[in-house]
Scaffold this active site. Structure first.
Site, PDB file in Angstrom:
ATOM      1  N   LYS A   1       0.816  -1.217   0.000  1.00 21.50           N
ATOM      2  CA  LYS A   1       0.000   0.000   0.000  1.00 21.50           C
ATOM      3  C   LYS A   1       0.852   1.271   0.000  1.00 21.50           C
ATOM      4  CE  LYS A   1      -3.910  -2.256  -0.007  1.00 21.50           C
ATOM      5  NZ  LYS A   1      -3.465  -3.650  -0.094  1.00 21.50           N
TER       6      LYS A   1
HETATM    7  C1  LIG Z   1      -9.701  -3.122  -1.543  1.00 22.05           C
HETATM    8  C2  LIG Z   1      -9.049  -3.758  -0.346  1.00 22.05           C
HETATM    9  N1  LIG Z   1      -9.712  -3.794   0.810  1.00 22.05           N
HETATM   10  C3  LIG Z   1      -9.168  -4.331   1.915  1.00 22.05           C
HETATM   11  C4  LIG Z   1      -7.923  -4.890   1.909  1.00 22.05           C
HETATM   12  C5  LIG Z   1      -7.397  -5.541   3.152  1.00 22.05           C
HETATM   13  O1  LIG Z   1      -6.280  -4.916   3.689  1.00 22.05           O
HETATM   14  P1  LIG Z   1      -5.241  -5.751   4.570  1.00 22.05           P
HETATM   15  O2  LIG Z   1      -4.440  -6.599   3.664  1.00 22.05           O
HETATM   16  O3  LIG Z   1      -4.431  -4.682   5.254  1.00 22.05           O
HETATM   17  O4  LIG Z   1      -6.032  -6.541   5.561  1.00 22.05           O
HETATM   18  C6  LIG Z   1      -7.189  -4.885   0.722  1.00 22.05           C
HETATM   19  C7  LIG Z   1      -5.828  -5.463   0.707  1.00 22.05           C
HETATM   20  O5  LIG Z   1      -5.201  -5.720  -0.252  1.00 22.05           O
HETATM   21  C8  LIG Z   1      -7.758  -4.304  -0.442  1.00 22.05           C
HETATM   22  O6  LIG Z   1      -7.112  -4.284  -1.611  1.00 22.05           O
END
Ligand SMILES: Cc1ncc(COP(=O)(O)O)c(C=O)c1O
Length: 366
Positions: free
Chosen positions: A164
């Protein structure tokens, strides 16, 4: 970071508080609550609004599974919605047609970091009586009409996963202006213990604590927060580099009729977490998959964001979705390629991507 390690307080503590305060200042919101993933942020946001079994939550088919799986944690139903054709975010008109008496909430996702039409989302949510929880995993630092994503809805969830725009390895943040929602998220992210129970090992803290709920172990650590503080200070600079790369890509690829470049709505600032091009139907002899392979052979790694949820076995088996249910998301999926874009990317690397795609467009022209 070395200060944090030397200070010896490794898990959630003073650095996490500092990171939360700095993040809230940066976003312009009242509360920022740090957690250990974007998924945890989404889960706690839904918990804070009191989602119950059999409730329904509207969210786009075109997203990562995390957006929807958190709904299933509550034995509630993820109701998938198709994408609009400009930015491929949640289609509000399609969502309107899917509201039932059981619908409680709406999770718009700012795909690739391009903000959803938040005016339309807010009007829809208000008229249908739904709570909006924004999935802003891609949307730091995106803006809508001069306001940062993270200030526009009752709750917003950010991700600090390794890929990210701001990373702590793994991590996440919930932002809100609502004191009640903030204290609920704060309570539930650390075992449902009384506020500030994390201080119980510090000189000023008390050993006594109470468990008020069956909470979760979702806290961020001070080690991660130390990384987050350094990343946050660089956030605007990293965005400027990604925006400059996107601009360079836009100029180059707008000359190729084989690809559609990302459209940017007036009055928004995309985060440029991802730069996604679409193949134009009828222009090339090869499918998107072969373009990815051609790029790979030229040493260029790409990705696909996303395989729509309704095409996955789980969403078909448990929720009854079928191929063909979301034609816009599916058409997009067949044509999309996420090109490399990251702050440390050199001009030479950007040029190599541009030359390689130009070469492929010429070689495989129909
Ligand atoms: C659109 C979206 N929502 C939520 C998440 C979840 O984030 P995390 O990996 O920090 O749990 C991601 C992760 O890639 C994502 O791309």
């Amino acid at each position: 970071m070395s200060q944090t390690l030397r200070a010896g307080w490794l898990t959630m503590g003073p650095r996490t508080k500092e990171f939360e305060e700095a993040f809230a200042r940066y976003i312009g919101c009242k509360h920022a609550l740090a957690v250990n993933s974007g998924t945890a942020a989404l889960h706690l946001a839904l918990e804070a609004v009191g989602l119950r079994p059999d409730d329904e939550v509207l969210l786009p088919a075109l997203t990562f599974t995390a957006t929807a799986e958190v709904v299933a944690y509550f034995k509630a139903k993820p109701v998938l919605v198709d994408s609009e054709r400009s930015h491929f975010n949640l289609d509000v008109e399609d969502a309107e047609g899917k509201v039932t008496p059981k619908t409680r909430a709406l999770i718009p996702v700012h795909l690739a970091g391009h903000p959803c039409d938040m005016k339309a989302v807010a009007e829809f949510a208000a008229s249908a009586g739904l709570t909006t929880i924004e999935d802003a995993a891609h949307a730091l630092p995106a803006q809508c009409e001069g306001r940062r994503i993270g200030t526009l809805s009752p709750l917003t969830a950010f991700s600090f996963h390794a890929t990210k725009t701001l990373t702590t390895g793994e991590g996440g943040m919930v932002t809100t202006d609502d004191d009640v929602l903030a204290s609920r998220v704060s309570l539930m992210r650390l075992h449902g213990m009384t506020p500030d129970a994390w201080k119980r090992y510090s000189a000023g803290g008390s050993w006594r604590y109470e468990i008020l709920e069956a909470g979760y172990k979702y806290n961020l650590t001070d080690i991660q927060a130390a990384l987050g503080l350094v990343q946050l200070a660089k956030c605007d600079g990293m965005w400027r580099r990604r925006a400059a790369i996107a601009e360079r890509y836009n100029q180059a690829f707008s000359l190729l009729d084989a690809f559609r470049t990302p459209q940017v709505a007036p009055d928004v600032q995309p985060a440029w977490h991802l730069y996604i091009i679409l193949t134009e139907p009828g222009t090339l002899r090869i499918h998107r998959d072969q373009i990815i392979e051609e790029l790979r052979q030229r040493g260029i790694g790409t990705a696909v964001h996303f395989i729509p949820l309704h095409l996955h076995p789980y969403y078909q088996r448990v929720w009854g979705y079928r191929s063909g249910d979301f034609p816009v998301a599916e058409d997009y999926f067949e044509r999309c390629i996420s090109l490399p874009i990251y702050p440390g990317m050199t001009d030479a690397a950007v040029n190599r991507v541009i030359e390689s795609l130009g070469d492929i467009a010429t070689k495989f022209r129909r």
